[in-house]
Write an enzyme that holds these catalytic residues in place. Structure first.
Site, PDB file in Angstrom:
ATOM      1  N   PHE A 102       0.826  -1.207   0.000  1.00 53.81           N
ATOM      2  CA  PHE A 102       0.000   0.000   0.000  1.00 53.81           C
ATOM      3  C   PHE A 102       0.861   1.259   0.000  1.00 53.81           C
ATOM      4  CE2 PHE A 102      -2.608  -3.374   1.712  1.00 53.81           C
ATOM      5  CZ  PHE A 102      -3.769  -3.243   0.968  1.00 53.81           C
ATOM      6  N   HIS A 103       1.793   1.303  -0.961  1.00 53.46           N
ATOM      7  CA  HIS A 103       2.643   2.479  -1.127  1.00 53.46           C
ATOM      8  C   HIS A 103       3.286   2.449  -2.511  1.00 53.46           C
ATOM      9  CE1 HIS A 103       5.552  -0.583   0.345  1.00 53.46           C
ATOM     10  NE2 HIS A 103       6.386   0.020  -0.499  1.00 53.46           N
ATOM     11  N   ALA A 104       3.881   3.564  -2.862  1.00 46.58           N
ATOM     12  CA  ALA A 104       4.702   3.687  -4.069  1.00 46.58           C
ATOM     13  C   ALA A 104       6.006   4.352  -3.661  1.00 46.58           C
ATOM     14  CB  ALA A 104       3.981   4.514  -5.138  1.00 46.58           C
TER      15      ALA A 104
END
Length: 196
Positions: free
Chosen positions: A112-114
């Site tokens: 749940f990130h970039a």
């Protein structure tokens, strides 16, 4: 007899892998369409005495930009198998950080990130998990269930990992050390950045 055993050890064997694909198209109002496919990728592993097998790219899912699937060369004999990765050869970057995720509780989702500026390779060296990669236009689920299958994830790709098997060990190779300022942890912020 020894020659026969050595030849048997070098014999290729078949591995069947299901790649589950879900491709989404994002629009300002949300997801406008969803298409789900299931493909069976039959990969034939060869011994060190033969050329490595490469996946038929026409069978692979449509991936977001900055993502690639790598079919890794397996070397081995009757004793077992080995995969080697080297910077400048298989890897297009120098590895600055290595970590692995294991012992996940049932139903746990991760990621749940970039990243603003980071390249990573992810390999499920044991068990399986599903890696969702999303560039803001295309979102694709790739099942990682073989130690000879890697996904390369470039900058500005949102990633989520889910459906970990009890024995899953997800190995990640990164092009830079840990930097908390490089993370984008909010999806709306990510979308604003890639659409801006």
């Amino acid at each position: 007899m020894r020659a026969v055993n050595e030849r048997a050890g070098y014999a290729a064997h078949w591995v069947h892998s299901i790649v589950r694909i879900a491709t989404l198209s994002h629009k300002p109002g949300g997801v406008s369409r969803q298409r789900a496919l299931e493909l069976t990728v039959v990969a034939r592993r060869h011994s060190v005495m033969t050329a490595p097998h490469h996946l038929d790219r026409t069978l692979l899912p449509q991936l977001p930009k900055n993502c690639r699937i790598h079919d890794l060369a397996v070397r081995g004999d009757a004793r077992g198998s080995l995969i080697a990765l080297e910077s400048g050869k298989e890897l297009s970057f120098n590895v600055a950080r290595i970590y692995y995720i294991f012992g996940n509780r049932p139903g746990v989702e991760r990621g749940f990130h970039a990243h603003e500026d980071l390249t990573q390779w992810a390999i499920c060296v044991s068990g399986s998990c599903v890696m969702r990669v999303d560039d803001g236009t295309i979102s694709t689920d790739v099942t990682l269930d073989r130690p000879d299958l890697a996904i390369e994830i470039g900058s500005l790709i949102w990633r989520e990992m889910h459906d970990f098997s009890a024995d899953a060990v997800l190995l990640v190779l990164a092009s830079a050390p840990y930097d908390p300022t490089d993370y984008i942890r909010d999806y709306d912020t990510f979308m604003a950045k890639v659409q801006g």
